[in-house]
Each structure stands twice: as C-alpha cells, then as structure tokens.
Design a protein around this motif. Structure first.
Motif, PDB file in Angstrom:
ATOM      1  N   ILE A 178       0.842  -1.196   0.000  1.00  6.12           N
ATOM      2  CA  ILE A 178       0.000   0.000   0.000  1.00  6.12           C
ATOM      3  C   ILE A 178       0.875   1.243   0.000  1.00  6.12           C
ATOM      4  N   PRO A 179       0.363   2.360  -0.504  1.00  8.32           N
ATOM      5  CA  PRO A 179       1.159   3.594  -0.534  1.00  8.32           C
ATOM      6  C   PRO A 179       1.358   4.188   0.857  1.00  8.32           C
ATOM      7  N   ASP A 180       2.372   5.034   0.990  1.00  7.84           N
ATOM      8  CA  ASP A 180       2.571   5.800   2.209  1.00  7.84           C
ATOM      9  C   ASP A 180       1.434   6.810   2.375  1.00  7.84           C
ATOM     10  N   LEU A 181       1.292   7.312   3.613  1.00  5.59           N
ATOM     11  CA  LEU A 181       0.215   8.242   3.947  1.00  5.59           C
ATOM     12  C   LEU A 181       0.803   9.521   4.542  1.00  5.59           C
ATOM     13  N   ASP A 182      -0.020  10.550   4.621  1.00  2.00           N
ATOM     14  CA  ASP A 182       0.381  11.848   5.157  1.00  2.00           C
ATOM     15  C   ASP A 182      -0.643  12.227   6.232  1.00  2.00           C
ATOM     16  N   PRO A 183      -0.493  11.723   7.482  1.00  7.93           N
ATOM     17  CA  PRO A 183      -1.571  11.751   8.472  1.00  7.93           C
ATOM     18  C   PRO A 183      -1.875  13.096   9.105  1.00  7.93           C
ATOM     19  N   ASN A 184      -1.035  14.097   8.904  1.00 12.78           N
ATOM     20  CA  ASN A 184      -1.256  15.373   9.566  1.00 12.78           C
ATOM     21  C   ASN A 184      -1.986  16.399   8.708  1.00 12.78           C
ATOM     22  N   ARG A 185      -2.482  15.957   7.536  1.00 12.29           N
ATOM     23  CA  ARG A 185      -3.302  16.850   6.711  1.00 12.29           C
ATOM     24  C   ARG A 185      -4.638  17.101   7.412  1.00 12.29           C
ATOM     25  N   VAL A 244       3.251  -1.243  -5.334  1.00 15.97           N
ATOM     26  CA  VAL A 244       2.724   0.077  -5.677  1.00 15.97           C
ATOM     27  C   VAL A 244       3.326   1.161  -4.799  1.00 15.97           C
ATOM     28  N   ASN A 245       3.706   0.798  -3.579  1.00 14.69           N
ATOM     29  CA  ASN A 245       4.331   1.774  -2.682  1.00 14.69           C
ATOM     30  C   ASN A 245       5.531   2.448  -3.332  1.00 14.69           C
ATOM     31  N   SER A 246       6.204   1.736  -4.225  1.00 14.35           N
ATOM     32  CA  SER A 246       7.432   2.249  -4.834  1.00 14.35           C
ATOM     33  C   SER A 246       7.194   3.419  -5.785  1.00 14.35           C
ATOM     34  N   VAL A 247       5.937   3.618  -6.243  1.00 19.15           N
ATOM     35  CA  VAL A 247       5.688   4.700  -7.209  1.00 19.15           C
ATOM     36  C   VAL A 247       4.973   5.900  -6.587  1.00 19.15           C
ATOM     37  N   ILE A 248       4.495   5.758  -5.356  1.00 26.49           N
ATOM     38  CA  ILE A 248       3.989   6.934  -4.637  1.00 26.49           C
ATOM     39  C   ILE A 248       5.160   7.460  -3.819  1.00 26.49           C
ATOM     40  N   THR A 249       5.919   8.320  -4.439  1.00 28.48           N
ATOM     41  CA  THR A 249       7.198   8.762  -3.877  1.00 28.48           C
ATOM     42  C   THR A 249       7.111  10.105  -3.166  1.00 28.48           C
ATOM     43  N   ASP A 250       6.009  10.826  -3.319  1.00 30.30           N
ATOM     44  CA  ASP A 250       5.863  12.147  -2.710  1.00 30.30           C
ATOM     45  C   ASP A 250       4.416  12.321  -2.249  1.00 30.30           C
ATOM     46  N   THR A 264      -2.426  12.552 -10.394  1.00 24.84           N
ATOM     47  CA  THR A 264      -0.989  12.384 -10.611  1.00 24.84           C
ATOM     48  C   THR A 264      -0.523  11.076  -9.984  1.00 24.84           C
ATOM     49  N   GLY A 265      -0.960  10.851  -8.732  1.00 26.26           N
ATOM     50  CA  GLY A 265      -0.607   9.604  -8.066  1.00 26.26           C
ATOM     51  C   GLY A 265      -1.249   8.404  -8.722  1.00 26.26           C
ATOM     52  N   TYR A 266      -2.521   8.565  -9.098  1.00 25.82           N
ATOM     53  CA  TYR A 266      -3.213   7.451  -9.755  1.00 25.82           C
ATOM     54  C   TYR A 266      -2.565   7.096 -11.093  1.00 25.82           C
ATOM     55  N   LYS A 267      -2.101   8.100 -11.804  1.00 26.69           N
ATOM     56  CA  LYS A 267      -1.459   7.813 -13.091  1.00 26.69           C
ATOM     57  C   LYS A 267      -0.168   7.042 -12.877  1.00 26.69           C
ATOM     58  N   ALA A 268       0.584   7.404 -11.845  1.00 22.20           N
ATOM     59  CA  ALA A 268       1.814   6.667 -11.541  1.00 22.20           C
ATOM     60  C   ALA A 268       1.494   5.216 -11.193  1.00 22.20           C
ATOM     61  N   MET A 269       0.441   5.021 -10.411  1.00 21.56           N
ATOM     62  CA  MET A 269       0.033   3.665 -10.043  1.00 21.56           C
ATOM     63  C   MET A 269      -0.453   2.891 -11.261  1.00 21.56           C
ATOM     64  N   GLY A 270      -1.301   3.539 -12.086  1.00 16.79           N
ATOM     65  CA  GLY A 270      -1.833   2.858 -13.269  1.00 16.79           C
ATOM     66  C   GLY A 270      -0.758   2.496 -14.265  1.00 16.79           C
ATOM     67  N   THR A 271       0.223   3.381 -14.425  1.00 17.26           N
ATOM     68  CA  THR A 271       1.330   3.096 -15.334  1.00 17.26           C
ATOM     69  C   THR A 271       2.145   1.917 -14.827  1.00 17.26           C
ATOM     70  N   TYR A 272       2.361   1.882 -13.514  1.00 19.01           N
ATOM     71  CA  TYR A 272       3.074   0.748 -12.910  1.00 19.01           C
ATOM     72  C   TYR A 272       2.329  -0.560 -13.188  1.00 19.01           C
ATOM     73  N   TRP A 273       1.012  -0.549 -12.907  1.00 19.69           N
ATOM     74  CA  TRP A 273       0.223  -1.761 -13.109  1.00 19.69           C
ATOM     75  C   TRP A 273       0.175  -2.166 -14.588  1.00 19.69           C
ATOM     76  N   ALA A 274      -0.012  -1.196 -15.470  1.00 19.78           N
ATOM     77  CA  ALA A 274      -0.090  -1.521 -16.895  1.00 19.78           C
ATOM     78  C   ALA A 274       1.206  -2.164 -17.373  1.00 19.78           C
ATOM     79  N   GLY A 275       2.340  -1.651 -16.902  1.00 22.70           N
ATOM     80  CA  GLY A 275       3.618  -2.241 -17.279  1.00 22.70           C
ATOM     81  C   GLY A 275       3.772  -3.658 -16.764  1.00 22.70           C
ATOM     82  N   MET A 276       3.379  -3.876 -15.507  1.00 24.59           N
ATOM     83  CA  MET A 276       3.503  -5.213 -14.926  1.00 24.59           C
ATOM     84  C   MET A 276       2.574  -6.206 -15.623  1.00 24.59           C
TER      85      MET A 276
END
Length: 375
Positions: A178-185, A244-250, A264-276
């Motif tokens: 799973i992707p990293d989170l930003d809990p203080n938003r 997928v965690n590897s492509v959510i870098t920021d 932006t994040g979803y596109k990174a994830m979708g591109t990762y999945w499409a390649g795999m």
C-alpha cells in the motif's frame, strides 16, 4: 562455435531493435478480464478521481492492443461518467469502470468496518466473473485504525487463499503493498487518533511522532505483504507480488488529502500496473516455480508494530548454458510461438533474475557461453 554464437546474437539483437523502433501493437488474443479489488483507493473515493488508477490500466493496456474487460461487483452503470481528460496530454479517453473497490473496507470485518473478505464471499463475484487477472490492494484502513497490525499478515493470507481458491488456476493474482500516507493533513487528521497517544493513553504524541508511527506501521505492514506472498508462492504458481508503494514517492504532491491519491498519483500507479500486466500477458514475468519461505516475526510497541523478516536462502549450482539454449532464446525473442518457453526454461533463461526474459538476458547468456568455452 563462436561464429555460430555471434550470428545468433546479431540476428536476435537486430530484430529486437527493429521491434523497439516500430513498437507494434501487442497480440490481442482473447479478451482479458481484469478485476481490481481494494478499498477507497481502488474505488476512487470522490468524483474528481473517479476511475482511480484503474482508468490508466485500461487506457494503457488497450493502447497496446489488448482487448480488456474490467469486471467486478461495481460496473460502469454507476453515477460517474467513464471518461477522463488527462490534463498533462489533453487526451480524453473512455474506460471500463467495473471494479471491486469499496471505500472504508478492511482486509476482514471488525468493529464498524466492513471487510473485503466477507464481501467477496457473500457476493460470489469471483466465481461469476471468472477474472483472468486479479489485483489486490488492501490494508490501508487496517493501518489507519492501527487494528491488530501484528496479525494483519495472517488476515491477508486468508484473503489471498480465498481468492486463489475461487479463480481458475490459469488466472493470476497480483498482491501489492500500500502507498505511504500523510496523516497530519487537515482532511484526515482525526482519522489517525490511534497514533497520537500511547497504548495506555497515558502519553500524548506530537504530530511528528504520530507521523513517524504511521510510517513505521506502513513499512511493517508492507513487509508482511511481501512475506505472505513469497511464502504462499511455494504452493501457488499463479501468485505474484507487486509494489505500488514504490511509485507513490511524494505524499505531498501525489495524494490529494493525505490518504487518497490525486490523478498524478493514480497515473503513476496505473502506469506501474499496466507495465507489470503487460509483462505478464507478454510472457516476460516468470511463472513461479517455488521460492524460499520468508518467516515474519512481529512485536508490538505502543501503537506500532515492528516486523522483522528473515529469508532463508539456499545455494544452487551455477547454471550452465549451451548453444542450443541460445538458439531457442533467439527464436523466442523473435516471437516464434513454437519456441514458447516452459516455466523451467523461463527461470533458467532469466539470467539476471529480474522476472523478465529479454535481450539483456540473451547478451548475458552469450557471454557466459563464450566464457565457458574459453575455460
């Protein structure tokens, strides 16, 4: 012998280079049914991000020539339009919105949370849709609630076993971190209350400590995901690990609220999945032929868990290659179907061990053969 090897090498590399330039469409074959299973990150959560990463999987795979049918409990007849305009490229495309993603769901039901396991079981959607590929991303809400994270891997293992038991043996299951989170938003601040105090409620943590606790819990959970998959691969050759965690870098720029990706994040994830998935459908992800078991030991401290993964490795004899191997690999890379590789051959010809067989493996095999000839 060296002349033969050189000729084979030149032929294969030339054809591979031509293919890269022309970028021919993939051989579509039969329609591929894909089911994406998960929580709100798979669902899309809001209308602004409808289709989540799934829309990019669909668009990129169909763009490669595949006939894709997204399947699931939820289909494209819902309230959100199945079209998307990419602000980066200006491209507008339609996508198949069927999926099995549910906002707020956990691995298994607990408290006021519904579980993906129980939903799959009660709906029977795996049996009725018979997907060729299943992707599973789950656990974010378990992490948010910090619910018995020391046994999250066990819950995930039960879910994986259920899915594998209810899809054809010829189908594939990809289980991801799973992707990293930003809990203080501000939007999600109160969701992470369990990370803002000690287990006995006697100590209150500041935001930085809470954020570090969340990061550690995600890291530990993702280690459990990988350990569970690798352990189960010994009995299931159609089970694959994804990261997928590897492509959510920021998390500041790829998540819109601290938990859910923006496009932006979803596109990174979708591109990762499409390649795999393209690699899998194209036969360049090696079938699993048995792996060592990764044992996970978990200890709980305050509201976080620490997972220590120990992998047992064995020493195997060095693989010896012959000119006949190089010839077969050459024909395989040329796309000649009568030279399809068996699982054992795929594993053998994957010289760099990255789960793919391509011209890099060919070049390395050639070097190994020449080296052995010169001994």
């Amino acid at each position: 012998m060296k002349k033969i090897i050189s000729a084979i090498s030149a032929s294969a590399l030339a054809v591979s280079a031509l293919a890269a330039v022309n970028a021919p469409a993939a051989d579509t074959g039969d329609t591929v049914r894909i089911m994406c299973i998960g929580d709100s990150i798979t669902d899309g959560y809001t209308s602004d991000y409808a289709g989540s990463y799934r829309k990019f999987i669909y668009n990129q795979l169909t763009g490669k020539g595949y006939s894709i049918d997204m399947v699931g409990n939820k289909d494209e007849s819902g309230e959100w339009l199945s079209t998307y305009t990419d602000p980066e490229t200006g491209e507008t495309f339609s996508y198949d919105n069927a999926n099995t993603g549910y906002s707020g769901y956990t691995i298994k039901s607990f408290g006021g949370r519904m579980g993906i396991y129980e939903t799959l079981e009660s709906s029977g959607c795996l049996e009725t849709t018979s997907p060729d590929i299943v992707t599973l991303q789950i656990g974010t809400n378990d992490v948010i609630d910090c619910y018995e994270m020391d046994s999250a891997g066990e819950r995930l293992g039960s879910l994986v076993e259920y899915i594998l038991a209810n899809i054809p043996e010829t189908s594939a299951l990809f289980v991801t971190t799973i992707p990293d989170l930003d809990p203080n938003r501000e939007d999600v601040y109160n969701w992470f209350g369990n990370y803002r105090h000690s287990a006995d409620w006697q100590v209150q943590y500041d935001d930085e400590t809470a954020e570090n606790n969340v990061k550690q819990t995600i890291k530990d959970y993702n280690a459990q995901v990988e350990a569970v998959v690798k352990e189960m691969q010994a009995q299931h050759s159609n089970l694959y690990f994804a990261d997928v965690n590897s492509v959510i870098t920021d998390v500041k720029t790829q998540l819109f609220d601290g938990v859910h990706p923006n496009n932006t994040g979803y596109k990174a994830m979708g591109t990762y999945w499409a390649g795999m998935l393209d690699n899998y459908l194209g036969g360049t992800i090696a079938p699993v032929t048995g792996t060592s078991t990764a044992a996970t030991t978990n200890t709980t401290t305050n509201t976080t868990t620490t997972a220590v993964t120990t992998t047992t490795t064995t020493t195997t004899p060095e693989t010896v290659y012959h000119a006949a191997d190089l010839v077969k690999l050459c024909h395989y890379l040329l796309g000649e179907k009568e030279y399809a590789l068996t699982g054992e051959e795929f594993h053998k010809y994957d010289t760099d061990g990255n789960g793919k067989v391509n011209t890099f493996d060919f070049a390395e095999m050639r070097q190994l053969i020449v080296r052995d000839q010169n001994k």
